[in-house]
Design a protein around this motif. Structure first.
Motif, PDB file in Angstrom:
ATOM      1  N   MET A  51       0.634  -1.319  -0.280  1.00 37.79           N
ATOM      2  CA  MET A  51       0.329  -0.220  -0.281  1.00 37.79           C
ATOM      3  C   MET A  51       0.851   1.501  -0.014  1.00 37.79           C
ATOM      4  O   MET A  51       1.899   1.299   0.617  1.00 37.79           O
ATOM      5  CB  MET A  51      -0.281   0.189   1.028  1.00 37.79           C
ATOM      6  N   ALA A  52       0.436   1.842  -1.263  1.00 40.41           N
ATOM      7  CA  ALA A  52       1.324   3.320  -0.922  1.00 40.41           C
ATOM      8  C   ALA A  52       0.669   4.679   0.090  1.00 40.41           C
ATOM      9  O   ALA A  52      -0.911   4.506   0.862  1.00 40.41           O
ATOM     10  CB  ALA A  52       1.348   4.005  -2.216  1.00 40.41           C
ATOM     11  N   PHE A  53       1.090   5.559   0.152  1.00 40.76           N
ATOM     12  CA  PHE A  53       1.183   6.303   1.036  1.00 40.76           C
ATOM     13  C   PHE A  53       0.648   7.942   0.551  1.00 40.76           C
ATOM     14  O   PHE A  53       1.701   8.088  -0.529  1.00 40.76           O
ATOM     15  CB  PHE A  53       1.748   6.536   2.291  1.00 40.76           C
ATOM     16  N   ALA A  54      -0.329   8.356   0.335  1.00 40.15           N
ATOM     17  CA  ALA A  54      -0.837  10.051  -0.278  1.00 40.15           C
ATOM     18  C   ALA A  54      -1.489  11.084   0.851  1.00 40.15           C
ATOM     19  O   ALA A  54      -2.450  11.011   1.101  1.00 40.15           O
ATOM     20  CB  ALA A  54      -1.552   9.912  -1.177  1.00 40.15           C
ATOM     21  N   ILE A  55      -0.223  11.775   1.002  1.00 42.40           N
ATOM     22  CA  ILE A  55      -0.521  12.819   2.399  1.00 42.40           C
ATOM     23  C   ILE A  55      -0.097  14.369   1.626  1.00 42.40           C
ATOM     24  O   ILE A  55      -0.705  15.591   1.015  1.00 42.40           O
ATOM     25  CB  ILE A  55      -0.232  12.607   3.360  1.00 42.40           C
ATOM     26  N   THR A  56       1.086  14.332   0.385  1.00 44.08           N
ATOM     27  CA  THR A  56       1.574  15.763  -0.373  1.00 44.08           C
ATOM     28  C   THR A  56       0.762  16.125  -1.758  1.00 44.08           C
ATOM     29  O   THR A  56       0.733  15.367  -2.294  1.00 44.08           O
ATOM     30  CB  THR A  56       3.046  15.474  -0.232  1.00 44.08           C
ATOM     31  N   GLU A  57       1.039  17.102  -1.066  1.00 43.07           N
ATOM     32  CA  GLU A  57       0.284  17.983  -3.209  1.00 43.07           C
ATOM     33  C   GLU A  57       1.091  19.041  -2.993  1.00 43.07           C
ATOM     34  O   GLU A  57       1.269  19.845  -2.388  1.00 43.07           O
ATOM     35  CB  GLU A  57      -1.020  18.518  -2.506  1.00 43.07           C
ATOM     36  N   PRO A  58       1.156  19.639  -4.611  1.00 44.35           N
ATOM     37  CA  PRO A  58       1.579  20.698  -4.668  1.00 44.35           C
ATOM     38  C   PRO A  58       1.846  21.877  -4.348  1.00 44.35           C
ATOM     39  O   PRO A  58       2.251  22.124  -4.047  1.00 44.35           O
ATOM     40  CB  PRO A  58       1.206  20.223  -6.659  1.00 44.35           C
ATOM     41  N   ASP A  59       0.168  21.806  -3.796  1.00 42.53           N
ATOM     42  CA  ASP A  59       0.119  23.583  -3.726  1.00 42.53           C
ATOM     43  C   ASP A  59      -0.199  23.495  -1.645  1.00 42.53           C
ATOM     44  O   ASP A  59      -0.453  24.442  -0.691  1.00 42.53           O
ATOM     45  CB  ASP A  59      -0.946  23.796  -4.046  1.00 42.53           C
ATOM     46  N   ALA A  60       0.092  22.170  -1.416  1.00 40.81           N
ATOM     47  CA  ALA A  60      -0.628  21.766   0.261  1.00 40.81           C
ATOM     48  C   ALA A  60       1.324  21.551   0.755  1.00 40.81           C
ATOM     49  O   ALA A  60       1.932  22.452   1.873  1.00 40.81           O
ATOM     50  CB  ALA A  60      -0.653  21.291   0.666  1.00 40.81           C
ATOM     51  N   GLY A  61       2.822  20.784   0.436  1.00 43.99           N
ATOM     52  CA  GLY A  61       3.837  20.511   0.843  1.00 43.99           C
ATOM     53  C   GLY A  61       3.847  20.180   2.122  1.00 43.99           C
ATOM     54  O   GLY A  61       2.561  19.072   2.285  1.00 43.99           O
TER      55      GLY A  61
END
Ligand SMILES: Cc1cc2nc3c(=O)[nH]c(=O)nc-3n(C[C@H](O)[C@H](O)[C@H](O)COP(=O)(O)OP(=O)(O)OC[C@H]3O[C@@H](n4cnc5c(N)ncnc54)[C@H](O)[C@@H]3O)c2cc1C
Length: 386
Positions: A122-132
């Motif tokens: 399972m991958a983990f996705a929190i980081t966003e281009p405009d949030a960092g």
């Protein structure tokens, strides 16, 4: 090489088991695969079969019933054999820990045994281009539908999603959030869902784990994709972030050991004047300093794992361990490269290609500056600038 960590019999057995498998493959297997963009499925399968991917997960869901302390031993020992594995930190550690703490019994039954035996990731996705670094500013949104939820938005620097069966997504809950106060919810999203696509980000990191921008274009998930309580995502995610920091401490402790050991071995053999180069204090002292810094960081990592496992506040220790270990590993690796002279840059010696994966640990999962912010505010009580 001696050190400050004294393993229990159980930890020694885990270390030997990891070393046995890692030695069968060797650091060149890991680096060559990384260089060629190839997977390490054989190694992963062997680690899973030996119970070395789920040491920290509950026994009733296929794990070994241990905690972070055991995960630290596995991850550190792999890195000490030249195999710093990002995917171990992401799939078994972050995602496994969040699911073990907050997943429903059905969700645990569905995902934990596969994560523990290595058949699923399972991958983990929190980081966003405009949030960092500012996770409160997450814009990927989850809207309720008649059958579940619909996710839209994008994430970046999502490691290893190309090898994963699902991704754990941190999203803004459209119903519970207000413009001033975002409320986050967590979802398990199968990577073959309609509307989920990803694109590789080219980086200088030599690793079998690649980086991706991930797009969620009205991705529909069922009600049971929600982890725990809607709107409680940030608190739940923190249960995965301390393991992440602790295991980055472990990876870096391992890289530090690998670098210092290789450099010391080389410095004992290589002779260009009347004595081996290790007799020159210009070579010996920086290596001794690196050994000290690496060993102290390993102690901090072990302490933070112990605090986490015994349910005590572990945030400060985990941040200190992550900071100390990443700085120590980078310095040790640089010194090991320097000790090897020109050979430090040759693929054959397995050092310079670890540079960017180690350098990454200064930036991710939490940057050096955000760790210093945490320590300044939480440990020292200083005011925030943001
Ligand atoms: C190889 C790699 C793998 C990754 N894997 C994943 C993954 O699997 N899943 C995932 O969700 N994310 C992942 N990340 C993302 C990583 O967590 C972020 O890169 C990191 O949190 C920093 O965010 P940013 O890149 O947007 O930088 P920014 O937030 O834009 O920060 C840029 C710089 O400004 C500094 N800065 C920002 N705010 C402050 C402040 N308040 N005070 C002082 N300095 C500040 C930062 O420290 C940094 O030096 C990965 C990143 C990399 C490089």
């Amino acid at each position: 090489m001696s050190g400050l960590i004294h393993d229990s019999d159980e930890h020694r057995a885990i270390r030997e088991s990891v070393a046995g498998i890692a030695n069968r493959y060797g650091p060149q297997y890991f680096l060559q695969r990384g260089r060629n963009g190839e997977d390490i499925d054989d190694l992963w399968k062997d680690l899973g079969a030996a119970g070395l991917l789920g040491v920290h997960l509950p026994e009733e869901f296929g794990g070994g019933g241990g905690g972070m302390a055991e995960a630290v031993v596995v991850v550190e020992e792999l890195a000490a054999h030249g195999m710093p594995m990002l995917i171990w930190v992401i799939s078994p550690a972050i995602c496994g820990s969040i699911l073990a703490h907050h997943g429903s019994p059905d969700m645990k039954r569905r995902w934990l045994p596969g994560i523990a035996d290595g058949t699923e990731k399972m991958a983990f996705a929190i980081t966003e281009p405009d949030a960092g670094s500012n996770s409160h500013n997450v814009k990927t949104t989850a809207r309720k539908s008649s059958t579940g939820w619909v996710l839209s938005g994008s994430k970046y620097y999502i490691s290893g999603i190309d090898q994963c069966d699902a991704v754990l997504v941190v999203a803004r809950d459209a119903d519970l959030s207000t413009p001033d106060k975002p409320r986050l919810s967590l979802f398990v999203v199968p990577t073959d869902s309609a509307g989920l696509t990803y694109q590789q980000i080219d980086t200088s990191i030599v690793s079998p784990d690649k980086q991706f921008t991930v797009f969620f274009d009205d991705v529909e998930v069922t009600r049971d994709a929600l982890i725990g309580q809607a709107g409680n995502g940030l608190r739940q995610v923190f249960d995965g972030l301390n393991p992440e920091r602790i295991l980055v401490g472990a990876i870096c402790g391992g890289v530090g050991r690998y670098a210092v050991t290789k450099a010391a071995d080389y410095a004992k053999e290589r002779q260009v004047w009347s004595t081996p180069i290790g007799a020159h204090q210009g070579i010996a002292h920086p290596l001794a300093e690196s050994h000290i810094a690496v060993e102290l960081s390993r102690l901090a990592t072990a302490l933070s794992a112990e605090l986490f496992d015994t349910g005590q506040p572990a945030g400060e220790a985990a941040n200190i361990a992550k900071f100390a270990a990443s700085e120590a590993a980078l310095k040790a690796l640089d010194q090991a490269i320097q000790t090897h002279g020109g050979n430090g840059l040759a693929h054959e010696y397995g050092l310079s290609e670890l540079w960017f994966v180690t350098r990454l640990m200064r930036t991710a999962p939490v940057s050096r500056e955000m760790v210093l912010n945490f320590v300044a505010q939480t440990s020292l009580g200083l005011p925030r600038s943001y």
